[in-house]
Motif scaffolding. Structure first.
Motif, PDB file in Angstrom:
ATOM      1  N   ARG A  38     -18.472 -36.269  21.693  1.00 17.31           N
ATOM      2  CA  ARG A  38     -17.685 -37.278  20.999  1.00 17.31           C
ATOM      3  C   ARG A  38     -18.218 -37.468  19.592  1.00 17.31           C
ATOM      4  O   ARG A  38     -19.366 -37.184  19.304  1.00 17.31           O
ATOM      5  N   GLU A  41     -18.037 -43.249  15.886  1.00 22.54           N
ATOM      6  CA  GLU A  41     -16.898 -44.054  15.457  1.00 22.54           C
ATOM      7  C   GLU A  41     -17.399 -45.306  14.745  1.00 22.54           C
ATOM      8  O   GLU A  41     -17.864 -46.239  15.400  1.00 22.54           O
ATOM      9  N   ARG A 131     -20.333 -45.761  21.011  1.00 25.98           N
ATOM     10  CA  ARG A 131     -19.549 -45.287  19.867  1.00 25.98           C
ATOM     11  C   ARG A 131     -20.418 -45.013  18.659  1.00 25.98           C
ATOM     12  O   ARG A 131     -20.149 -44.099  17.884  1.00 25.98           O
TER      13      ARG A 131
END
Length: 172
Positions: A38, A41, A131
């Motif tokens: 991932r 973010e 995140r």
């Protein structure tokens, strides 16, 4: 029927035994997945945002690098969550990931009681940590902090004193 027809798995084994290697003589191996899977973010201010939920409480959490200051609804965590057990709940994601005192948290919480709000802030912090640092996701997920606790209070039924309790029986 040609010799390449496959009826079951044993036919497939026979076909692969005589298979040739790729051009140049080397075997083809699948590429290993790159880490992290991932992306980080963050918003334009370098903060990670997440929403945490528990019972009827909803917490909006912003996480940024800092000194470990946690602010809930404009107040310090010691003032808002006076009970030490609630502060312990909030700090669990940092203890699991060994990140105590490295991030500042700003959270706004609505709904529910203090216990539900503490659980919502913990859920939001865990989501925001995952995140901001995707490598920490597996450690936080293994502890179960990313899963929303779906237990809520059962509704009151008609003809009952509470959700399940009957009215007191009177023979006369």
């Amino acid at each position: 029927m040609s010799e390449n027809d496959v009826k079951d798995l044993s036919d497939l084994k026979d076909l692969t035994e005589g298979a040739e290697l790729a051009e140049g003589g080397e075997e083809i191996t699948p590429a290993a997945p790159t880490m992290p899977l991932r992306d980080k973010e963050v918003d334009q201010y370098g903060r990670a945002y997440a929403t945490g939920r528990r019972k009827d409480a909803v917490a909006r959490v912003w996480l940024k690098p800092g000194t470990g200051k946690i602010t809930v609804n404009g107040r310090d965590q010691e003032v808002y969550f006076a009970r030490p057990t609630l502060r312990l709940v909030i700090n669990q994601p940092f203890q699991v990931t060994d990140r105590e005192g490295q991030y500042d948290i700003v959270a706004t919480v609505k709904g529910g009681g203090l216990s539900g709000q503490a659980g919502a802030v913990k859920h939001g912090i865990s989501q925001a940590l995952a995140r901001f640092e995707p490598a920490l996701r597996s450690a936080v997920k293994a502890e179960g902090f990313l899963t929303r606790d779906s237990r809520v209070v059962e509704r009151k039924k008609f003809g009952r004193a509470k959700a399940r309790r009957s009215f007191q029986f009177s023979k006369r």
